[in-house]
Design a protein around this motif. Structure first.
Motif, mmCIF file in Angstrom:
data_model
loop_
_atom_site.group_PDB
_atom_site.id
_atom_site.type_symbol
_atom_site.label_atom_id
_atom_site.label_comp_id
_atom_site.label_asym_id
_atom_site.label_seq_id
_atom_site.Cartn_x
_atom_site.Cartn_y
_atom_site.Cartn_z
ATOM 1 N N HIS A 494 53.734 -5.434 -20.596
ATOM 2 C CA HIS A 494 53.214 -5.079 -19.277
ATOM 3 C C HIS A 494 52.444 -3.765 -19.338
ATOM 4 C CE1 HIS A 494 53.126 -4.366 -14.936
ATOM 5 N NE2 HIS A 494 53.430 -5.639 -14.814
ATOM 6 N N PRO A 495 51.260 -3.696 -18.698
ATOM 7 C CA PRO A 495 50.469 -2.457 -18.728
ATOM 8 C C PRO A 495 51.210 -1.258 -18.146
ATOM 9 C CG PRO A 495 49.154 -4.302 -17.902
ATOM 10 C CD PRO A 495 50.557 -4.790 -17.997
ATOM 11 N N THR A 496 52.000 -1.470 -17.095
ATOM 12 C CA THR A 496 52.724 -0.353 -16.488
ATOM 13 C C THR A 496 53.741 0.219 -17.463
ATOM 14 O OG1 THR A 496 52.444 -1.225 -14.259
ATOM 15 C CG2 THR A 496 54.236 0.337 -14.588
ATOM 16 N N VAL A 497 54.455 -0.650 -18.160
ATOM 17 C CA VAL A 497 55.421 -0.175 -19.156
ATOM 18 C C VAL A 497 54.690 0.590 -20.254
ATOM 19 C CG1 VAL A 497 57.191 -0.862 -20.815
ATOM 20 C CG2 VAL A 497 56.968 -2.099 -18.652
ATOM 21 N N THR A 498 53.500 0.121 -20.611
ATOM 22 C CA THR A 498 52.727 0.786 -21.660
ATOM 23 C C THR A 498 52.362 2.203 -21.254
ATOM 24 O OG1 THR A 498 51.826 -1.322 -22.448
ATOM 25 C CG2 THR A 498 50.632 0.676 -23.048
ATOM 26 N N TRP A 499 51.812 2.376 -20.043
ATOM 27 C CA TRP A 499 51.384 3.738 -19.683
ATOM 28 C C TRP A 499 52.565 4.633 -19.362
ATOM 29 C CZ3 TRP A 499 52.271 6.535 -15.322
ATOM 30 C CH2 TRP A 499 52.475 5.891 -14.104
ATOM 31 N N ARG A 500 53.633 4.056 -18.793
ATOM 32 C CA ARG A 500 54.807 4.891 -18.529
ATOM 33 C C ARG A 500 55.436 5.402 -19.827
ATOM 34 N NH1 ARG A 500 58.440 1.938 -13.803
ATOM 35 N NH2 ARG A 500 57.110 2.473 -12.029
ATOM 36 N N SER A 501 55.365 4.597 -20.869
ATOM 37 C CA SER A 501 55.982 4.981 -22.140
ATOM 38 C C SER A 501 55.036 5.757 -23.049
ATOM 39 C CB SER A 501 56.482 3.728 -22.872
ATOM 40 O OG SER A 501 55.404 2.881 -23.220
ATOM 41 N N MET A 502 53.808 6.012 -22.590
ATOM 42 C CA MET A 502 52.834 6.662 -23.461
ATOM 43 C C MET A 502 53.285 8.055 -23.915
ATOM 44 S SD MET A 502 50.114 5.515 -24.871
ATOM 45 C CE MET A 502 49.309 4.346 -23.785
ATOM 46 N N PRO A 503 53.895 8.881 -23.066
ATOM 47 C CA PRO A 503 54.393 10.168 -23.580
ATOM 48 C C PRO A 503 55.412 9.989 -24.704
ATOM 49 C CG PRO A 503 54.269 10.232 -21.191
ATOM 50 C CD PRO A 503 54.025 8.809 -21.591
ATOM 51 N N ASP A 504 56.234 8.959 -24.630
ATOM 52 C CA ASP A 504 57.180 8.681 -25.711
ATOM 53 C C ASP A 504 56.424 8.256 -26.971
ATOM 54 O OD1 ASP A 504 59.527 9.003 -24.017
ATOM 55 O OD2 ASP A 504 58.992 7.078 -23.134
ATOM 56 N N ARG A 505 55.388 7.428 -26.778
ATOM 57 C CA ARG A 505 54.610 6.954 -27.924
ATOM 58 C C ARG A 505 53.921 8.116 -28.634
ATOM 59 N NH1 ARG A 505 49.480 2.708 -27.843
ATOM 60 N NH2 ARG A 505 49.102 2.751 -30.096
ATOM 61 N N VAL A 506 53.406 9.059 -27.864
ATOM 62 C CA VAL A 506 52.760 10.224 -28.471
ATOM 63 C C VAL A 506 53.773 11.006 -29.300
ATOM 64 C CG1 VAL A 506 51.668 12.446 -27.976
ATOM 65 C CG2 VAL A 506 50.977 10.403 -26.698
ATOM 66 N N GLU A 507 54.964 11.225 -28.731
ATOM 67 C CA GLU A 507 56.002 11.972 -29.454
ATOM 68 C C GLU A 507 56.408 11.246 -30.734
ATOM 69 O OE1 GLU A 507 60.487 13.784 -28.658
ATOM 70 O OE2 GLU A 507 59.223 13.204 -26.946
ATOM 71 N N ALA A 508 56.532 9.907 -30.649
ATOM 72 C CA ALA A 508 56.909 9.127 -31.834
ATOM 73 C C ALA A 508 55.813 9.193 -32.895
ATOM 74 C CB ALA A 508 57.178 7.681 -31.433
ATOM 75 N N ALA A 509 54.559 9.109 -32.467
ATOM 76 C CA ALA A 509 53.443 9.149 -33.424
ATOM 77 C C ALA A 509 53.396 10.491 -34.141
ATOM 78 C CB ALA A 509 52.130 8.878 -32.695
ATOM 79 N N VAL A 510 53.585 11.585 -33.386
ATOM 80 C CA VAL A 510 53.587 12.916 -34.006
ATOM 81 C C VAL A 510 54.741 13.023 -34.987
ATOM 82 C CG1 VAL A 510 53.916 15.376 -33.557
ATOM 83 C CG2 VAL A 510 52.393 14.033 -32.096
ATOM 84 N N GLY A 511 55.937 12.537 -34.557
ATOM 85 C CA GLY A 511 57.099 12.601 -35.445
ATOM 86 C C GLY A 511 56.919 11.772 -36.695
#
Length: 700
Positions: A494-511
């Protein structure tokens, strides 16, 4: 309570327990005499319930004719004064004597202004001992002595065959019941009105309205049966056919295949049907369909619902008119009165990228739904309330709401709502670092959401193990899961789940060391929130940029902007980690300490441990911060505390949680000493303060 046809469905079982006072003998007698459709909740329970003759038949038939008559009158009319007036008409001069005989038999006793039967099945035995003609005659006499809703029901009890004037009176009674939130009573009145209706189209309309009332009363099986019966009488009436189709779509959305709901609703052009179609397509995660329905809605006259529905579609399509429509809709929220309106306002805020406003609107929807009498809507609304509580970092409250919503949804048979609450519980388990419950709840939610094509719930269920990996520092695994979540198609993501989780995705990508992936995620997040204007939305974007660009200033800016204390704690942890590793432990300690305290109080154990370890590495070995006083409460006590804070009385709380008022008071008297308080006012104040945001200065 099991019969030869199996165990009664949840709502039926609860109703039987209520009507019989949990008497095991009565429950078994009644269940054995109900039809499969009645046991399943597809048809209403008979009134009175069957099975009384075996237990009380001999004692009833042993009464004199006049005493049996008084008993029959009391079995169909609650007002003793009216009963005795009718008795005097039918057995002149013998009413008082007959009443004394009835009381002397031990079958009934005078209680206040009514006659109370010793056992629920006494009333059943009285009905079974009377002939149909005697019952009709009793109702006819009582109709002459009563008015309003009671007269309508007595006229219906006296009717033979079709009787349109009586059907009209029952329809009016149903309208009054709806106005006071009595949707179950409204459904019963409309069902009987339909039985009395001679004209096929009018009968179909009443059955359709009965289906709606039954649905709102939390009886989906009965609602679907009524709707199927209504459809048989439509004939060539296009408008009525579309109204029935709209209801079919809504029922399918809550309990069946969301993609099928989209297909059913796509044929309509009224604003109400288009709104339902947008909602269904949004649940699936079908952006193209949302855009199409939104553009069709834009052709309707402006208003809150039209602006919201059209605004969502146009915004998703990149049309500059979309955000303006959503802003105009949100400016009208002061005039909203029902839960559905507030949920649409939450959807408007979400489309703008303003998660904090969406959370506030969902909480308002929950407060309205609690007092509306729409039992069928409550578990659905609680989906959004539970999510709002979780996003605000109130994890215990979110779990209590989801547990309540899950129980209600299972009782009512709302499978898709069951998936929603399971998915939320999976995320909560992840935030608490509980791997087995996270995996189990996620798996159970996906087992419903995927075959039912509910991409929103499938997305949340898939988000749970991703955020668990993030919490536990398994960055590579979390990064893979978040990327998979972003590319999942309609019905699975779902697009909403994608954008809501984007801050988590950024943190995971950096980690995980994927700097390019982190920057790409930040760019995508910036596009999805470009129309957001609240401080919290800007704070989350600043945190993402600070992470992706290793920009400590951006993290500090995020911390100043945050209005959500839980998200502020996450930013404080990230900033404190960077400062500690940059050999500035003095600056780091304040951020790490505050983050630790918030995570401990929220129950977010993995992040709390991480903050504690960083704090120790920064040279501070303070003891554990005190937990929130509300953590001492059980889930049930926490639900009751939250409802007290919303201003509900013990009676209203009991109705919402299917408890007795005495049980609610018992829980309150257990809550007070746990929290060191002495009144409902103190409890409400404590809950409200617990929900208040932390000032930004406290984090700096």
């Amino acid at each position: 309570m099991e019969s030869r046809h199996g165990m009664p469905a949840g709502p039926v079982r609860g109703e039987l327990i209520r009507l019989t006072g949990s008497n095991p003998l009565a429950l078994n007698e009644i269940a054995a005499r109900l039809t499969p459709a009645q046991l399943a909740g597809r048809e209403p329970l008979p009134d009175p319930l069957p099975g009384g003759t075996r237990l009380f038949g001999d004692r009833v038939t042993g009464l004199s004719a006049s005493a049996r008559l008084v008993a029959l009158l009391a079995a169909v009319e609650t007002d003793l004064e009216v009963v005795m007036s009718a008795a005097e008409r039918l057995v002149a001069g013998s009413g008082e004597v007959a009443l004394a005989e009835l009381e002397g038999s031990g079958l009934a006793e005078v209680s206040g202004s009514g006659l109370r039967f010793r056992h629920p099945l006494v009333r059943s035995a009285i009905h079974e001992a009377a002939t149909p003609a005697e019952i009709r005659h009793a109702h006819a006499v009582l109709a002459e002595l009563t008015g309003g809703d009671r007269r309508a029901w007595h006229l219906a009890g006296a009717a033979l065959g079709h009787a349109e004037p009586v059907a009209v009176a029952l329809e009016e009674a149903a309208e009054r019941a709806r106005d006071r939130g009595g949707y179950g009573a409204a459904a019963a009145a409309l069902i009987r009105a339909a039985e009395l209706t001679p004209e096929p189209r009018a009968r179909a309309v009443r059955l359709k309205d009965a289906a709606t009332a039954a649905w709102l009363a939390g009886r989906p099986g009965q609602a679907e049966s009524l709707l199927a019966e209504a459809a048989e009488g439509v004939g060539g009436e296009i408008t009525l056919a579309m109204e029935i189709a709209q209801l079919r779509g809504r029922f399918e959305l809550n309990s069946g295949n969301a993609a099928e709901a989209v297909r059913i609703l796509a044929a309509g052009d009224s604003l109400g049907i288009l709104a339902d179609a947008v909602e269904a397509a949004s649940y699936v995660g079908d952006t193209a369909a949302v855009v199409e329905f939104g553009r069709r809605a834009a052709a309707h006259p402006e208003g809150f619902l039209r602006d919201t529905v059209a605004g969502i579609g146009l915004t998703l399509d990149g049309d500059v008119a979309g955000p303006a429509l959503l802003r105009r809709a949100l400016a009208r929220t002061d005039g909203l009165e029902d839960a559905a309106g507030y949920l649409w306002a939450a959807a408007a805020a979400s489309a703008l990228g303003e998660l904090d406003v969406a959370t506030e609107m969902a909480e308002r929807a929950g407060r309205v739904a609690r007092v509306s009498g729409m039992a069928g809507q409550l578990p659905v609304v609680l989906e959004f309330v539970a999510t709002a509580e979780r996003l605000a970092g109130r994890l215990a409250r979110s779990r209590a709401v989801s547990e309540e919503g899950l129980a209600l949804a299972r009782e009512a048979g709302y499978e898709n709502t069951v998936a929603a609450h399971l998915a939320n519980l999976a995320v909560l388990a992840a935030l608490r670092g509980e791997e087995e419950p996270c995996e189990r709840h996620s798996r159970e939610a996906l087992a419903i959401a995927l075959p039912h094509r509910v991409g929103l719930y499938a997305g949340v269920a898939a988000y749970a193990p991703a955020v668990l990996d993030l919490c536990l520092g398994r960055y590579a695994s979390a990064h893979d899961r978040f990327r998979a979540l972003a590319v999942a198609g309609p019905g699975a993501g779902h697009p909403t789940v994608t954008w809501r989780s984007m801050p988590d995705r950024v943190e995971a990508a950096v980690g995980a060391g994927d700097e390019a992936g982190a920057r790409a995620a930040v760019s995508a997040y910036a596009r999805s929130t470009e129309h957001a204007a609240t401080p919290e939305s800007r704070a989350l974007l600043a945190r993402c940029r600070g992470l992706a660009e290793s920009d400590e200033e951006a993290l500090g800016e995020a911390l100043r902007l945050h209005t959500n204390p839980f998200e502020a704690a996450r930013t404080a942890l990230l900033l404190g980690e960077r400062q500690r590793r940059a050999q500035r432990p003095g600056q780091a300690r304040a951020h790490l300490r505050r983050a630790w305290e918030i995570f401990e109080q929220a129950g977010a154990r993995p992040w709390a441990r991480r903050a504690q370890e960083e704090l120790r590495a920064a040279g501070e070995n303070a003891g554990a911060p005190p937990p929130s006083v509300l953590d001492a409460l059980t889930s049930q006590e926490l639900r009751i505390a939250g409802l007290v804070a919303e201003g509900l009385s013990s009676k209203e709380i009991a109705a919402q949680l299917f408890l007795s008022p005495r049980t609610v008071e018992y829980h309150l008297y257990k809550i007070y000493p746990k929290l060191g308080i002495g009144s409902r006012t103190d409890l409400a104040r404590l809950v409200v303060l617990r929900k208040a945001p932390v000032a930004a200065d406290d984090m700096l």
